[in-house]
Design an enzyme around this catalytic site. Structure first.
Site, short mmCIF file in Angstrom:
data_model
loop_
_atom_site.label_atom_id
_atom_site.label_comp_id
_atom_site.label_asym_id
_atom_site.label_seq_id
_atom_site.Cartn_x
_atom_site.Cartn_y
_atom_site.Cartn_z
N ASP A 65 -39.41 37.66 -22.49
CA ASP A 65 -38.82 37.82 -21.23
C ASP A 65 -39.60 38.60 -20.21
O ASP A 65 -40.45 39.65 -20.50
CB ASP A 65 -37.59 38.76 -21.41
CG ASP A 65 -36.80 38.86 -20.17
OD1 ASP A 65 -36.08 37.92 -19.87
OD2 ASP A 65 -36.78 40.09 -19.41
N HIS B 294 -29.90 30.25 -18.33
CA HIS B 294 -29.11 30.98 -17.82
C HIS B 294 -29.39 31.77 -16.60
O HIS B 294 -28.72 32.59 -16.26
CB HIS B 294 -28.91 32.24 -19.22
CG HIS B 294 -30.19 33.07 -19.15
ND1 HIS B 294 -31.60 32.72 -19.81
CD2 HIS B 294 -30.57 34.40 -18.98
CE1 HIS B 294 -32.33 33.29 -19.66
NE2 HIS B 294 -31.73 34.64 -19.16
N ASP B 295 -30.52 31.56 -16.25
CA ASP B 295 -30.92 32.18 -14.65
C ASP B 295 -30.57 31.00 -13.64
O ASP B 295 -30.96 31.41 -12.55
CB ASP B 295 -32.04 32.51 -14.70
CG ASP B 295 -32.58 33.84 -15.64
OD1 ASP B 295 -31.37 34.50 -15.77
OD2 ASP B 295 -33.54 34.07 -16.11
N ASP C 195 -34.88 36.68 -28.20
CA ASP C 195 -35.39 37.07 -26.76
C ASP C 195 -35.97 38.31 -26.79
O ASP C 195 -35.14 39.30 -26.90
CB ASP C 195 -34.23 36.71 -25.70
CG ASP C 195 -34.64 36.29 -24.41
OD1 ASP C 195 -35.84 36.65 -23.85
OD2 ASP C 195 -33.78 35.56 -24.23
N GLU D 49 -41.95 33.76 -20.65
CA GLU D 49 -41.50 33.63 -19.35
C GLU D 49 -42.38 34.11 -18.20
O GLU D 49 -42.70 35.17 -18.41
CB GLU D 49 -40.35 34.11 -19.21
CG GLU D 49 -39.45 33.95 -17.69
CD GLU D 49 -38.31 34.80 -17.36
OE1 GLU D 49 -37.36 34.15 -16.83
OE2 GLU D 49 -38.33 36.09 -17.71
C1 GLC Z 1 -35.68 37.26 -17.15
C2 GLC Z 1 -34.28 36.88 -17.80
C3 GLC Z 1 -33.11 37.34 -16.75
C4 GLC Z 1 -33.15 38.79 -16.80
C5 GLC Z 1 -34.62 39.32 -16.24
C6 GLC Z 1 -34.69 40.73 -16.47
O1 GLC Z 1 -35.92 36.75 -15.82
O2 GLC Z 1 -34.32 35.41 -17.72
O3 GLC Z 1 -32.07 36.87 -17.42
O4 GLC Z 1 -32.16 39.05 -15.57
O5 GLC Z 1 -35.74 38.76 -16.78
O6 GLC Z 1 -34.70 41.05 -17.90
#
Ligand code: GLC
Ligand code: CA
Length: 587
Positions: A224, A349-350, A100, A276
């Site tokens: 990310d 995980h979010d 990640d 993402e």
């Molecule tokens: C992404 C991750 C999340 C994190 C955010 C900031 O959305 O999936 O868990 O808090 O980025 O890095």
């Protein structure tokens, strides 16, 4: 470079949140040896790629999404040798490993930021080379440079400038305006300052570091929050302070991704990247997940998960409307067909646990509804992602007090909305139990022993008390379990080309209860039918499936006893997949 077949088009990814996966040394925190220990479990499920959430050295304000050193492993998780063993052991089992990459921001405790915040110039009057690594702007009218609100609450700008000569500056805490100098931008929390991708020096550092990881033998990255690396350079006020439209997909985004691809990704054969990207549309996917390998392999879009609230306001009891969901999935499935590649996911995980979002998570049909939801995603086109515990049907947890909550996003929302009167404490706790990210982060439920077999110590976050009913040991022993249903879905993907390659076509699109669709190849069709309700429902099936000619129709999988599937009548949460092959009755 010659093109290799894209292995990830046939892959199913297992996502690991290492902090909550398996603790081997009893400190209550999951670790890398725990991941290594469970590789055979993942292999048994059938997943052949792992995406592991950040294990880098971190200040842990956001559980690893605030990195202090990209090339070190956080001691909680283990050592670099553990990472090397993990790569080797995964590869020995035919499993790819994605790590990640959090390169939109670092931690405020990263050495680059310590240097950067000292000001534009060194004490001798020479330029500070680290200043340009982050985004600094002078204030406006006695306040922040603009009205952008951080995703985790509050202004997206914090004033913090330390001259580095003063001892107290070493303790200078981010998150509190210190009344000096310029403001730095942070899309997430003040402890996560955004890197300035406009700086070619910064980009080169990042590219070098990513190559360093690839040279270690990893198979790719989950990128990310990458859509935020280019911002609107005029940093305009937005109407409601929403940061997303102006802080994402800025004018240099395409150029940055292309450069990343040229200087890093394209240098390695056969790696996979998933980016993402909130604010994504099929049009954007066509650019950034195109078929020519010049960008990323695929993206994570959020539109389907935004249907019950959305990123702009997630703290609501709203439920996803099935018809809206169907239209949206059709839109993605048909628009990307042949042009770009989808990722398929309900959980990560979010997100709160999907089976609490749909399905009968508290009722007698829990397992049946979980299987139905799984069948629906796994039969679409794209690469499916299974988030740890999803394959067991893990559910949301009930948080009894705010002391049980760990997530920075939920804690900030609690502070804000209970202070300004938007919600009472009880209402906010309800909403956190419904929508909060910690639902995904309760420990993996391995068995019915203490702490669900996750840890012999005190877990860093509460264990969901339903582990005595929902756990891996029970499901592995039971052929009709959710685990074995997922296993079968994954096997089907490996067996039938149509699941990877077939064109998507909606069936009975306006039906409010049933999600049905076809996958189509020239001489083969797949019919997928899922009743999303807790009551009987019916569906209008395509006529070619109803033809009298029985030849060439087989049920590939069902969670019920859909022997009479042709009548289109479904029991609560029924799901079935029928394959029709050769040319019987087909047009
Ligand atoms: C992404 C991750 C999340 C994190 C955010 C900031 O959305 O999936 O868990 O808090 O980025 O890095
Ligand atoms: Ca541990």
């Amino acid at each position: 470079m010659k093109r290799l077949p894209k292995w990830w088009k046939k892959s199913v990814v297992y996502q690991i949140y290492p902090r909550s996966f398996r603790d081997t040394n009893g400190d209550g925190i999951g670790d890398l040896p725990g991941v290594i220990e469970k590789l055979d479990y993942i292999r048994e499920l059938g997943c052949d790629t792992i995406w592991i959430c950040p294990f880098f050295e971190s200040s842990n304000y956001d559980n690893g999404y605030d990195i202090t050193d990209y090339e070190k492993v956080l001691a909680d998780f283990g050592t670099m040798e553990d990472v090397e063993t993990l790569i080797a052991e995964a590869h020995a089992r035919g499993i790819h490993l994605l790590i990640d990459m959090v390169v939109n921001h670092t931690s405020c405790k990263h050495p680059w930021f310590f240097e950067s915040r000292k000001g534009r110039e060194n004490p001798m009057g020479t330029p500070n080379p680290f200043r340009e690594y982050y985004i600094w702007k002078p204030g406006k009218n006695g306040g922040a440079p603009n009205n952008w609100e951080a995703i985790f609450g509050g202004s997206a700008w914090t004033q913090c400038e330390c001259d580095g000569n003063n001892k107290s500056d070493e303790n200078c805490e981010c998150g509190e305006n210190n009344g000096r100098g310029e403001y730095y931008l942070h899309i997430f929390s003040p402890m996560q300052p955004d890197l300035n991708w406009e700086s070619s020096k910064l980009r080169d550092e990042i590219f070098r570091m990513m190559r360093w990881w690839l040279d270690k033998g990893i198979d790719g990255f989950r990128m990310d929050a990458v859509c935020y690396i280019s911002k609107d350079p005029s940093f305009p006020d937005t109407t409601d302070g929403n940061i997303r439209p102006c802080a994402s997909f800025g004018p240099h985004f395409q150029a940055f991704v292309r450069e990343l691809n040229e200087k890093v990704l394209s240098k390695y054969e056969n790696i996979m990247t998933v980016a993402e990207m909130s604010e994504s549309t099929p049009e954007r996917a066509e650019i950034y997940a195109n078929e020519d390998d010049s960008m990323f392999s695929m993206i994570f879009q959020f539109q389907h998960l935004d249907l019950d609230g959305g990123d702009s306001f997630k703290w609501t009891h709203r439920r996803i409307n099935l018809r809206e969901l169907k239209h949206l999935m059709e839109y993605w499935q048909t628009n990307l067909y042949g042009r770009a590649w989808n990722s398929l996911y309900w959980s990560n995980h979010d997100q709160p646990r999907i089976f609490s979002r749909f399905g009968d998570s508290e009722g007698p049909l829990h397992e049946k509804s979980a299987k139905m939801i799984a069948a629906c995603t796994h039969m679409m086109q794209g690469t499916p992602y299974v988030f740890q515990g999803e394959e067991l049907g893990m559910t949301n947890v009930r948080f009894e007090s705010i002391e049980e909550v760990r997530d920075i996003e939920s804690l900030n929302a609690w502070k804000k909305f209970t202070a300004d009167g938007t919600f009472s404490e009880a209402e906010m706790l309800d909403l956190i139990s419904l929508r909060g990210r910690d639902n995904a982060r309760t420990p993996m439920q391995w068995d019915d022993s203490q702490n669900a077999g996750f840890s012999t110590g005190t877990p860093w976050i509460k264990v969901n008390p339903n582990y005595t009913q929902i756990n891996a040991a029970d499901q592995l022993a039971r052929p009709d379990s959710v685990f074995h249903f997922y296993q079968k879905l994954i096997q089907l993907r490996k067996t039938y080309e149509i699941i990877t390659a077939g064109r998507y076509e909606s069936v009975d699109l306006e039906n409010p209860d049933v999600f049905a669709f076809l996958r189509v190849l020239p001489d083969e069709k797949l019919l997928v039918v899922c009743n999303f309700t807790n009551h009987p429902a019916s569906v209008a099936l395509p006529k070619e499936f109803l033809s009298e000619n029985e030849k060439g129709k087989e049920i590939l999988i069902t969670n019920g006893s859909c022997t009479n599937w042709k009548d289109g009548k479904l029991e609560a949460y029924d799901a079935f997949v029928v394959r029709m092959f050769e040319t019987c009755g087909m047009v």
